[in-house]
Design a protein around this motif. Structure first.
Motif, mmCIF file in Angstrom:
data_model
loop_
_atom_site.group_PDB
_atom_site.id
_atom_site.type_symbol
_atom_site.label_atom_id
_atom_site.label_comp_id
_atom_site.label_asym_id
_atom_site.label_seq_id
_atom_site.Cartn_x
_atom_site.Cartn_y
_atom_site.Cartn_z
ATOM 1 N N LYS A 82 47.024 -31.634 79.182
ATOM 2 C CA LYS A 82 48.047 -31.455 80.216
ATOM 3 C C LYS A 82 49.415 -31.174 79.587
ATOM 4 O O LYS A 82 50.141 -30.291 80.030
ATOM 5 C CB LYS A 82 48.126 -32.689 81.125
ATOM 6 C CG LYS A 82 46.933 -32.893 81.999
ATOM 7 C CD LYS A 82 46.875 -31.812 83.051
ATOM 8 C CE LYS A 82 45.742 -32.070 84.008
ATOM 9 N NZ LYS A 82 45.614 -31.032 85.015
ATOM 10 N N PHE A 122 51.726 -27.628 79.860
ATOM 11 C CA PHE A 122 53.109 -27.691 80.323
ATOM 12 C C PHE A 122 54.062 -27.162 79.252
ATOM 13 O O PHE A 122 54.967 -26.373 79.535
ATOM 14 C CB PHE A 122 53.470 -29.128 80.696
ATOM 15 C CG PHE A 122 54.883 -29.283 81.163
ATOM 16 C CD1 PHE A 122 55.260 -28.860 82.423
ATOM 17 C CD2 PHE A 122 55.849 -29.835 80.333
ATOM 18 C CE1 PHE A 122 56.571 -28.983 82.856
ATOM 19 C CE2 PHE A 122 57.159 -29.972 80.756
ATOM 20 C CZ PHE A 122 57.516 -29.545 82.019
ATOM 21 N N ARG A 167 53.994 -23.285 78.881
ATOM 22 C CA ARG A 167 54.778 -22.585 79.909
ATOM 23 C C ARG A 167 56.274 -22.675 79.604
ATOM 24 O O ARG A 167 57.012 -21.702 79.737
ATOM 25 C CB ARG A 167 54.479 -23.167 81.292
ATOM 26 C CG ARG A 167 53.113 -22.792 81.826
ATOM 27 C CD ARG A 167 52.938 -23.149 83.289
ATOM 28 N NE ARG A 167 53.285 -24.519 83.629
ATOM 29 C CZ ARG A 167 52.458 -25.547 83.592
ATOM 30 N NH1 ARG A 167 51.215 -25.371 83.195
ATOM 31 N NH2 ARG A 167 52.857 -26.753 83.953
ATOM 32 N N ARG A 168 56.699 -23.860 79.189
ATOM 33 C CA ARG A 168 58.115 -24.079 78.893
ATOM 34 C C ARG A 168 58.560 -23.237 77.698
ATOM 35 O O ARG A 168 59.599 -22.584 77.749
ATOM 36 C CB ARG A 168 58.330 -25.561 78.599
ATOM 37 C CG ARG A 168 59.753 -25.951 78.409
ATOM 38 C CD ARG A 168 59.926 -27.386 78.018
ATOM 39 N NE ARG A 168 59.173 -28.305 78.824
ATOM 40 C CZ ARG A 168 59.163 -29.616 78.639
ATOM 41 N NH1 ARG A 168 59.868 -30.154 77.669
ATOM 42 N NH2 ARG A 168 58.451 -30.393 79.393
#
Length: 85
Positions: free
Chosen positions: A17, A21, A24-25
């Motif tokens: 997870k 995340f 993407r950041r």
């Protein structure tokens, strides 16, 4: 099922997870930020991740998550970062 297999499942799930995340950041950061700004955001991100996971997860899981974040932020983006220097 004992506690150790559950810890491994938790570690794996959390790591995946956090990786998604972070990916993407970093995609946004690497495109829009200068080298200096990117490195500042990396520092802030690592500090923030440590603060988030420390109250809830065992130390071994915390270490794994931080390793995943560091790898994605720095090693996966190393060649793109070199071009921004």
């Amino acid at each position: 099922m004992g506690i150790e297999p559950m810890n491994e499942i938790l570690k794996h799930h959390c790591s995946r997870k956090v990786l998604h995340f972070t990916q993407r950041r970093t995609h946004k950061w690497i495109q829009n930020e200068s080298y200096e700004d990117y490195m500042y955001l990396v520092e802030r991100c690592l500090k923030h991740e440590k603060e988030i996971v420390s109250p809830y997860l065992p130390a071994t899981t915390q270490d794994k998550i931080i390793q995943v974040v560091e790898h994605e932020l720095l090693q996966e983006k190393a060649s793109e970062l070199e071009g921004k220097k």
